[in-house]
Design an enzyme around this catalytic site. Structure first.
Site, PDB file in Angstrom:
ATOM      1  CG  ASP A 128      36.231  33.296   0.730  1.00  0.00           C
ATOM      2  OD1 ASP A 128      36.404  32.317  -0.772  1.00  0.00           O
ATOM      3  OD2 ASP A 128      36.282  33.878   0.876  1.00  0.00           O
ATOM      4  CB  THR A 129      33.020  28.894   4.349  1.00  0.00           C
ATOM      5  OG1 THR A 129      33.062  29.694   4.721  1.00  0.00           O
ATOM      6  CG2 THR A 129      31.963  27.706   5.034  1.00  0.00           C
TER       7      THR A 129
END
Length: 529
Positions: free
Chosen positions: A350-351
């Site tokens: 999650d980036t």
């Protein structure tokens, strides 16, 4: 560099002579290009694209998160680093959490919410290095926040998997009729549009002071947080000096702690003691050596990396050539070792990462994240700012360098990178994927240096990474390789999700062109003009 087989599935490297952006969503890449065509530079384009990614991929990032950047203002100039990661609220302490019976920071609670640092970082970069001004740079994101963006296929898949992590007000802002939006449905965020309008008009004060800050603090305190308006007002990013290391004539540039970039440098140095180029690129021997080097480098990360402003770090020891040589000597080329210490990080996807190079060859490598999917799963009640859970990167072990403390930054997994050769920046790049990122950086580096791959090939190739004692091999590896690695003592499996997502722009100064590459594991692309 080798060329791809045009009879096989794959992507061509995108080539342009002007500016270029490579990122994980087409709307963000297109926005970056438009900003450059309007007279903006690479910093303007990177900020505009990054903020928009918080709407295109809200499970990955957003204005409630942190960012890091490497910037080369122009050819021949020094590369500067920016650390825009937030700090724990002043009133927070590991001792208080231990007294509550906690041994780790809970992921989906206000305890894990560090103060968002990204907006402060964007404002600083814009003021110091941008050309257009925040009003022009944020205009595309404001427009899309109001009108909405169509949900992309990979985003829809991740959203559906992680919707259960949302709670309270966040469910109203990030779900449609109580469910994750499907591919092609329109996601709108009018509350964030209002926040961005205030930032465009007032700068960082529009976020860290006044009604937006009051909304965030009140919402966090209602969830049990100890955050204050003073914590938000005190937020300040820092310029830092990059750290670097050599690998067969190529220099890998990373940011210093509290990020984990030094892990990639150490891992590359360990691998430099082996003849990687003599191995099959996607064979068992190479995957084994990378896995063993990662075990050792990540163990060093877990022991050494923390907020350098609060503890004395042994960074010089971690990056010393002698340290790498001693660690390399521990690797058995034929047999897997037991992990030297349990890896404390799981692989998080999650980036968002983006590379931008403009027509004047200003170079930006920027990464921006809320950590886990939708961060803490919490959002502010009025504006819908989704809060990161970077505080989960702290240790609660008494005396640990990375022990949680008020005003301290946690160990961070997100790391932008650059390659430099003969003193000149060759390629800004990054590999999203939480703990995987250092291993991903090294895989990109060795794909290009040892095997002569062009950037898109280096990104496309299958990946491997050990998570929780299991060596995950993407489906691009053969069954024969899986069997060989199992025989060497590895517990082998297929990861449930693709390993990371990379973006890169190779600068060919001799021909005056840029070569962009974007990971097919994501929805994005490289675009240029």
């Amino acid at each position: 560099m080798t060329t791809r087989d045009f009879q096989m599935p794959g992507r061509s490297t995108v080539i342009s002579a002007g500016g270029m952006c490579a990122t994980s969503h087409p709307l963000a890449a297109a926005t970056a290009v438009k900003l450059m065509e309007q007279g903006g530079n690479a910093v303007d384009a990177a900020i505009g694209a990054a903020v928009l990614l918080g709407l295109c991929e809200p499970q990955m990032t957003g204005i409630g998160g942190d960012c890091f950047a490497l910037v080369q203002p122009g050819p021949g100039r020094e590369v500067i680093g920016l650390n825009a990661s937030g700090r724990a609220p002043a009133a927070q302490s590991a001792a208080a959490m231990r007294a509550r019976g906690l041994s780790a920071v809970p992921l989906h609670a206000a305890d894990a919410v560090t103060v968002p640092g990204a907006i402060d970082g964007f404002c600083r970069l814009s003021a110091d290095h941008g050309r257009l001004g925040l009003d022009a740079v944020l205009a595309p994101a404001i427009r899309y926040a109001e009108a909405g963006v169509p949900v992309a296929p990979r985003v829809a898949r991740d959203w559906a998997e992680d919707a259960g992590d949302l709670s309270g007000d966040a469910r109203g802002f990030y779900l449609i009729d109580g469910r994750a939006p499907r591919a092609g449905e329109i996601f709108r965020a009018p509350g964030q549009a209002e926040v961005l309008r205030r930032v465009a008009a007032q700068g960082r004060a529009g976020f860290y002071e006044g009604e937006v800050a009051e909304d965030m603090v009140a919402s966090l305190r209602a969830c049990g947080g100890v955050h204050t308006l003073e914590d938000f007002a005190a937020t300040a990013c820092d310029y830092v000096t990059p750290v670097s290391g050599m690998y067969r004539g190529m220099e890998l540039l990373e940011l210093p702690p509290n990020g984990q970039g030094a892990t990639a440098i150490l891992m590359a140095k360990i691998l430099s003691h082996f003849d990687i180029a003599a191995l099959e690129p996607f064979g068992a021997a190479r995957a084994h050596l990378e896995t063993e080097a990662a075990k050792l480098a990540y163990d060093a990360r877990n022991r050494f990396i923390a907020d350098p402003g609060r503890v004395e770090l042994r960074l010089a020891h971690m990056l010393a050539d002698d340290t790498a040589a001693r660690l390399a000597a521990l690797i058995d080329p034929e047999r897997a070792m037991a992990a030297p210490a349990a890896l404390s990080e799981q692989v998080h996807k999650d980036t968002v990462y983006l590379s931008v190079v403009d027509a004047d060859r200003m170079v930006v490598s920027l990464i921006y994240s809320v950590y886990h999917s939708f961060g803490s799963g919490l959002a502010s009640a009025r504006f819908g700012v989704n809060f990161q859970n970077r505080g989960a990167g702290f240790s609660l072990v008494e005396g640990h360098p990375n022990e949680l403390a008020g005003g301290k930054r946690p160990m961070h997994t997100i790391i932008p990178a650059m390659l430099r050769k003969d003193g000149e920046v060759l390629m800004p790049f990054g590999v999203m994927g939480g703990a995987y990122q250092p291993a991903g950086h090294v895989r990109m580096l060795t794909n290009m240096v040892d095997f002569g791959m062009h950037p898109q090939q280096a990104i496309d190739g299958p990946r491997s990474f050990t998570d929780d004692g299991v060596l995950g091999l993407e489906r691009g590896y053969s069954d024969a390789v899986r069997g060989t690695l199992t025989g060497m003592g590895h517990a082998v499996g297929i990861p449930g999700i693709p390993l990371g997502g990379a973006q890169a722009i190779l600068i060919d100064r001799a021909r005056g062109i840029l070569l962009g590459a974007s990971d097919p594991r994501k929805d994005g692309c490289a675009l240029g003009f």
